[in-house]
Design an enzyme around this catalytic site. Structure first.
Site, PDB file in Angstrom:
ATOM      1  N   ASP A  12       0.813  -1.224   0.000  1.00 42.89           N
ATOM      2  CA  ASP A  12       0.000   0.000   0.000  1.00 42.89           C
ATOM      3  C   ASP A  12       0.850   1.278   0.000  1.00 42.89           C
ATOM      4  OD1 ASP A  12      -2.393  -1.491   0.067  1.00 42.89           O
ATOM      5  OD2 ASP A  12      -2.262  -1.660   2.250  1.00 42.89           O
ATOM      6  N   GLY A  14       1.853   2.718  -2.853  1.00 46.66           N
ATOM      7  CA  GLY A  14       1.446   3.520  -4.007  1.00 46.66           C
ATOM      8  C   GLY A  14       2.019   3.022  -5.314  1.00 46.66           C
ATOM      9  N   LYS A  15       2.526   1.792  -5.334  1.00 51.83           N
ATOM     10  CA  LYS A  15       3.087   1.234  -6.570  1.00 51.83           C
ATOM     11  C   LYS A  15       2.053   1.179  -7.681  1.00 51.83           C
ATOM     12  CE  LYS A  15       4.268  -2.649  -4.627  1.00 51.83           C
ATOM     13  NZ  LYS A  15       3.842  -2.360  -3.236  1.00 51.83           N
ATOM     14  N   THR A  16       0.839   0.762  -7.329  1.00 51.06           N
ATOM     15  CA  THR A  16      -0.210   0.624  -8.336  1.00 51.06           C
ATOM     16  C   THR A  16      -0.622   1.983  -8.889  1.00 51.06           C
ATOM     17  OG1 THR A  16      -1.017  -1.369  -7.234  1.00 51.06           O
ATOM     18  CG2 THR A  16      -2.504  -0.308  -8.798  1.00 51.06           C
ATOM     19  N   VAL A  17      -0.667   2.993  -8.031  1.00 51.09           N
ATOM     20  CA  VAL A  17      -1.020   4.337  -8.491  1.00 51.09           C
ATOM     21  C   VAL A  17       0.021   4.846  -9.477  1.00 51.09           C
ATOM     22  CG1 VAL A  17      -1.402   6.735  -7.802  1.00 51.09           C
ATOM     23  CG2 VAL A  17      -2.282   4.887  -6.376  1.00 51.09           C
ATOM     24  N   LYS A  39       2.774  -7.540 -13.487  1.00 50.85           N
ATOM     25  CA  LYS A  39       2.813  -7.666 -12.040  1.00 50.85           C
ATOM     26  C   LYS A  39       3.729  -8.828 -11.730  1.00 50.85           C
ATOM     27  CE  LYS A  39       1.515  -7.108  -7.711  1.00 50.85           C
ATOM     28  NZ  LYS A  39       1.763  -5.894  -6.923  1.00 50.85           N
TER      29      LYS A  39
END
Length: 235
Positions: A12, A14-17, A39
């Site tokens: 959580d 912020g890698k995905t953001v 991924k």
């Protein structure tokens, strides 16, 4: 190389953001150039489903996420729970295929740099062994400075080359709060790694236009080296 590993200090972070923002920017400004997203490994649900929904990707599901486990646990534990072993060769093959076919590949890591991929290897070890270069996403919150210092130290210890740090606002902060919790000058001084920008908090992290906009405010020349960014200035 034409790949960027997007690593974080923890889950959580912020890698995905950041991955979504860079992908949205790429598909908006470089529609004629191919982008791959991978991924590294996934446990539980989330990222691969999001990328499939948000982006038009000319790649197989196995290339998007070569290895998946149902339980949202560290991969070695999730694999043991399912009576499986972690097939890193599948991940390697998928990355090689994408990097050969695509102009650029965004590779999202899992957890933090010290997170275990197997019982012997961490994310940082994989990045070093595969000669990936990457960016470290640091969430803006109390402890951000120490997390940045510790993860950069791990990257240096393993030989993982970082292009920079991106700060991510995990909630809406004022400029003063950001400066107090994650001061750019202090983080750069302690790590000797450049901060390439700050991702603001997004109420809707699936808004492609907003994602592309926040990506355009980052130091893209360091994040996407070798990519002609003339399209950005012509828009």
């Amino acid at each position: 190389m034409n790949s960027l590993l997007i690593a974080g200090t923890d889950t959580d972070a912020g890698k995905t953001v950041l991955t979504s923002a860079l992908a949205a920017y790429w598909q908006m400004y470089f529609p004629d150039r191919s982008l791959g997203i991978m991924k590294l490994l996934q446990t539980g649900t989330g990222d691969r489903e999001l990328y499939t929904r948000l982006f038009s990707l000319d790649q197989s599901p196995e290339e998007l996420n070569p290895v998946h486990f149902d339980a949202p646990l560290a991969p070695p534990i999730a694999a043991e729970r399912e009576g499986r072993h972690i097939e890193l060769e599948k991940v390697w093959t998928a990355w090689q295929s994408l990097s050969q076919r695509k102009d650029f590949v965004l590779v999202e890591a899992l957890g933090g740099l010290g997170s275990p991929v197997t019982r012997e290897l961490t994310v940082a070890d994989i990045a070093r062994d595969w000669r990936l270069r990457g960016v470290l996403v640091v969430p803006v919150r109390l402890g951000a400075i120490g997390q940045a210092v510790a993860n950069v130290a791990l990257a240096r210890h393993t030989g993982f080359k970082l292009r920079g740090i991106v700060l991510n606002c995990v909630k809406a902060y004022s400029e003063q709060e950001i400066a107090d919790l994650a001061p750019v000058d202090l983080i750069q001084s302690l790590t000797q790694i450049p901060v390439l920008g700050i991702l603001p908090h997004l109420d809707d992290p699936t808004d492609l236009a907003k994602l592309a906009k926040i990506a355009s405010d980052l130091d893209l020349e360091r994040l996407l080296p070798g990519v002609n960014l003339v399209a950005q200035t012509s828009k």
